[in-house]
Design an enzyme around this catalytic site. Sequence first.
Site, short mmCIF file in Angstrom:
data_model
loop_
_atom_site.label_atom_id
_atom_site.label_comp_id
_atom_site.label_asym_id
_atom_site.label_seq_id
_atom_site.Cartn_x
_atom_site.Cartn_y
_atom_site.Cartn_z
N SER A 76 0.85 -1.18 0.00
CA SER A 76 0.00 0.00 0.00
C SER A 76 0.89 1.24 0.00
CB SER A 76 -0.92 0.00 1.22
OG SER A 76 -1.79 1.12 1.19
N HIS A 114 -2.55 7.30 -4.46
CA HIS A 114 -2.69 6.06 -3.69
C HIS A 114 -2.56 4.87 -4.62
CE1 HIS A 114 -5.69 2.86 -2.42
NE2 HIS A 114 -4.78 2.79 -1.47
N ARG A 164 -3.03 -6.31 -3.50
CA ARG A 164 -3.17 -7.20 -2.34
C ARG A 164 -3.66 -8.59 -2.76
NH1 ARG A 164 -7.07 -3.27 -2.46
NH2 ARG A 164 -9.23 -3.99 -2.64
N ARG A 197 -0.50 -3.11 12.81
CA ARG A 197 0.27 -2.05 13.45
C ARG A 197 -0.36 -0.70 13.12
NH1 ARG A 197 5.16 0.98 11.96
NH2 ARG A 197 6.33 1.50 13.87
#
Length: 298
Positions: A90, A104, A108, A258
């Site tokens: 990402s 952006h 995935r 995270r």
Amino acid sequence: MDTRPVRDYFTALQSRLVGALESLDGGAFRTDSWERAEGGGGSTRVIEEGGVFERGGVAFSHVSGRQLPASASASRPQLAGRGFEAMGVSLVLHPRNPYCPTVHLNVRFFMATKAGEDPVWWFGGGMDLTPYYGFEEDAKHFHLTCKRALEPFGEGLHARYKKWCDEYFFIRHRNEARGVGGIFFDDLAEPDFDTAFALVRSVGDHFITAYSPILERRRALLFGDRERAFQCYRRGRYVEFNLVYDRGTLFGLQSGGRTESILMSLPPAVTWRYDWTPAPGSPEAKFYTDFLKPRDWV
């Protein structure tokens, strides 16, 4: 199912992207490696207060768990409760200059598992452009590069994924688009693994070609307090979308990822103004009327 080729591509892509962005910026990305208690971890590469980027991040993660988070099974309720493996890259870039757009990229791979059954896998991703001041040649270049990334995989695919992007990156509570769009896809498992994986690679490999010419054209344009204020105001829309709707953000938070890595996508300077509207005839008003409505840019 051997997922090593996917992981190898994603980690190599992260390294290539960071190398290209460091060349554009002139500064260096810091690296944070992290582990997740339930399984997996990742590497977060971040630059702040660089020569061009006020903040930028390129993150790789590869995590696994006993139960697929709700955000990942929303469109596939039959998979709820299965174990999972998820990995991806990402990227979000917030240039300092208001004439340089935020951008952006995400690619995935997911796999849902259940004892005694074959795994269910799929790919997703895309890239989209979020300018603050509109330039038609920039939007056309970005969308044309997206189209070229998809051309080997079937006629009509770009139109479908562009529409999907326009609909996905829409801030419903504001009734407005986040930016000028790009391409977006999810649940990609057809016609077979090799073809789906090749499409994802093509999207990732076309990103620098899509974005770097725009950055080079706009990075030296002069700006003042007015342009900076509008940039920070529009960045507020970016924050609202990411925290309310974005599947990647929701997946990361729901899966115990995270937090610093998940929220690296947020811009460092943002403002919200009460009931503000641009002056009629201004460049800011033109941005709303000419660029925040879905268009066929190519």
